[in-house]
Each structure stands twice: as C-alpha cells, then as structure tokens.
Design a protein around this motif. Structure first.
Motif, short mmCIF file in Angstrom:
data_model
loop_
_atom_site.label_atom_id
_atom_site.label_comp_id
_atom_site.label_asym_id
_atom_site.label_seq_id
_atom_site.Cartn_x
_atom_site.Cartn_y
_atom_site.Cartn_z
N PRO A 48 0.81 -1.22 0.00
CA PRO A 48 0.00 0.00 0.00
C PRO A 48 0.85 1.27 0.00
CG PRO A 48 -0.87 -1.59 1.58
CD PRO A 48 0.45 -2.13 1.09
N ARG A 49 0.32 2.31 -0.59
CA ARG A 49 1.06 3.58 -0.69
C ARG A 49 1.39 4.17 0.67
NH1 ARG A 49 -2.30 4.02 -5.39
NH2 ARG A 49 -0.97 4.16 -7.22
N ASN A 50 0.66 3.77 1.70
CA ASN A 50 0.92 4.30 3.04
C ASN A 50 2.00 3.53 3.79
OD1 ASN A 50 -0.27 1.92 3.98
ND2 ASN A 50 -2.26 2.87 4.26
N THR A 51 2.64 2.57 3.15
CA THR A 51 3.67 1.75 3.80
C THR A 51 4.87 2.62 4.18
OG1 THR A 51 2.99 -0.18 2.53
CG2 THR A 51 5.19 -0.25 3.51
N VAL A 52 5.32 2.47 5.44
CA VAL A 52 6.49 3.21 5.91
C VAL A 52 7.43 2.26 6.65
CG1 VAL A 52 5.37 5.47 6.06
CG2 VAL A 52 5.30 3.93 8.02
N TRP A 62 8.23 -2.91 8.22
CA TRP A 62 7.31 -2.15 7.36
C TRP A 62 5.92 -2.13 7.97
CZ3 TRP A 62 9.68 0.37 3.59
CH2 TRP A 62 10.95 -0.07 3.21
N TYR A 64 1.98 -0.94 7.44
CA TYR A 64 1.08 -0.62 6.34
C TYR A 64 -0.35 -0.85 6.77
CZ TYR A 64 1.53 -5.71 5.91
OH TYR A 64 1.56 -7.05 6.18
N SER A 65 -1.25 -0.15 6.09
CA SER A 65 -2.68 -0.25 6.39
C SER A 65 -3.46 -0.47 5.11
CB SER A 65 -3.18 1.05 7.04
OG SER A 65 -2.50 1.30 8.24
N PHE A 66 -4.58 -1.17 5.24
CA PHE A 66 -5.48 -1.39 4.12
C PHE A 66 -6.86 -1.72 4.68
CE2 PHE A 66 -3.47 -5.38 5.17
CZ PHE A 66 -4.53 -6.26 5.25
N GLN A 67 -7.86 -1.70 3.82
CA GLN A 67 -9.21 -2.09 4.19
C GLN A 67 -9.58 -3.37 3.48
OE1 GLN A 67 -12.07 0.99 3.41
NE2 GLN A 67 -11.73 1.94 5.38
N THR A 75 -4.07 -2.35 10.31
CA THR A 75 -2.70 -1.83 10.26
C THR A 75 -1.81 -2.96 10.76
OG1 THR A 75 -3.41 0.44 10.67
CG2 THR A 75 -1.10 -0.07 11.10
#
Length: 134
Positions: A48-52, A62, A64-67, A75
């Motif tokens: 996901p683009r929000n991965t940090v 890493w 990351y969050s998704f639905q 998360t």
C-alpha cells in the motif's frame, strides 16, 4: 550509484574484500547479501502507498494499512526476525492477537504481505460471523 538507489536494488551482494556487486557476482568467492536490499523496492512498488519503514520494539520493519472488502481497516507490521518474516497486527484491537505474529514466519516480505492480506480477509469474515474464505 548513490546509496539509496543501491539499497533499492534486488541483487546487491558484497565480496569479502568490500567489493559491491549489483548484478552477477563471481561464483567462486564467499558473498554476503545486503539484508533488505529488495525490501524498499518491493514496499514501494507492491505494498500500500501508506507503507512506511519504522522500528517497533527494537525491530525494524514495514508498517502498512489497508481495508478489507468488508470495510474493516487493518494496520500491520512486517519485519524480519533474523530467520523469517513475521507479521503482527497493530489495529484493530483483536484481544490476544493484537501485537502477536498472526501466522508462522515466511521467507520473504512479498509473501508476508500477501499472506497478511489473506489473513485479514479471513479474520474479517470470522468477525462478521461467517466462515473464513481461506
């Protein structure tokens, strides 16, 4: 080649005298693979683009969050424990599951991410009172 680009490559190895190989390396000498060299590339291109990249409880990894398809947000945190990749749940609060690894370790960040999405879909079904699709 700058360090950031070097770290993003999949095929970085280091020779015993400090040589850096970014392609085919000589097969006749001991080599060390840069741990996580391909992780940044995989995270940027497949997760996901929000991965940090963060450090939690002394473990870099890493987040990351998704639905899920049911709309529940998850998360997760994927990290290498020295022998395998582990994934733990940061949210939602799931009692004894939150913070603990959610399935046995796997060999790659790619597999850890894929299995975590499938795991979340199964958990979401169970939480909705349905059998897990997995």
């Amino acid at each position: 080649m700058n360090l950031m680009r070097l770290q993003e490559r999949h095929d970085v190895t280091v020779g015993r005298e400090g040589e850096i190989f970014t392609g085919d390396a000589p097969p006749d000498q001991p080599l060390s693979r840069v741990q996580g060299a391909g992780e940044a590339w995989h995270a940027a291109s497949h997760m996901p683009r929000n991965t940090v990249f963060v450090e939690r409880a002394g473990a870099p990894g890493w987040m990351y969050s998704f639905q899920t398809s049911r709309g529940r947000a998850y998360t997760l945190f994927a990290y290498f424990d020295g022998s395998d990749y582990q994934v733990s749940v940061l949210a939602p609060e799931l009692g004894g599951i939150t913070g603990a690894p959610v399935f046995p370790g796997v060999a790659s960040l790619e597999e850890a991410y894929a299995k975590s999405v499938i795991w979340a879909a199964g958990m979401d079904a169970v939480l909705a009172g349905r059998p897990s699709p997995c």
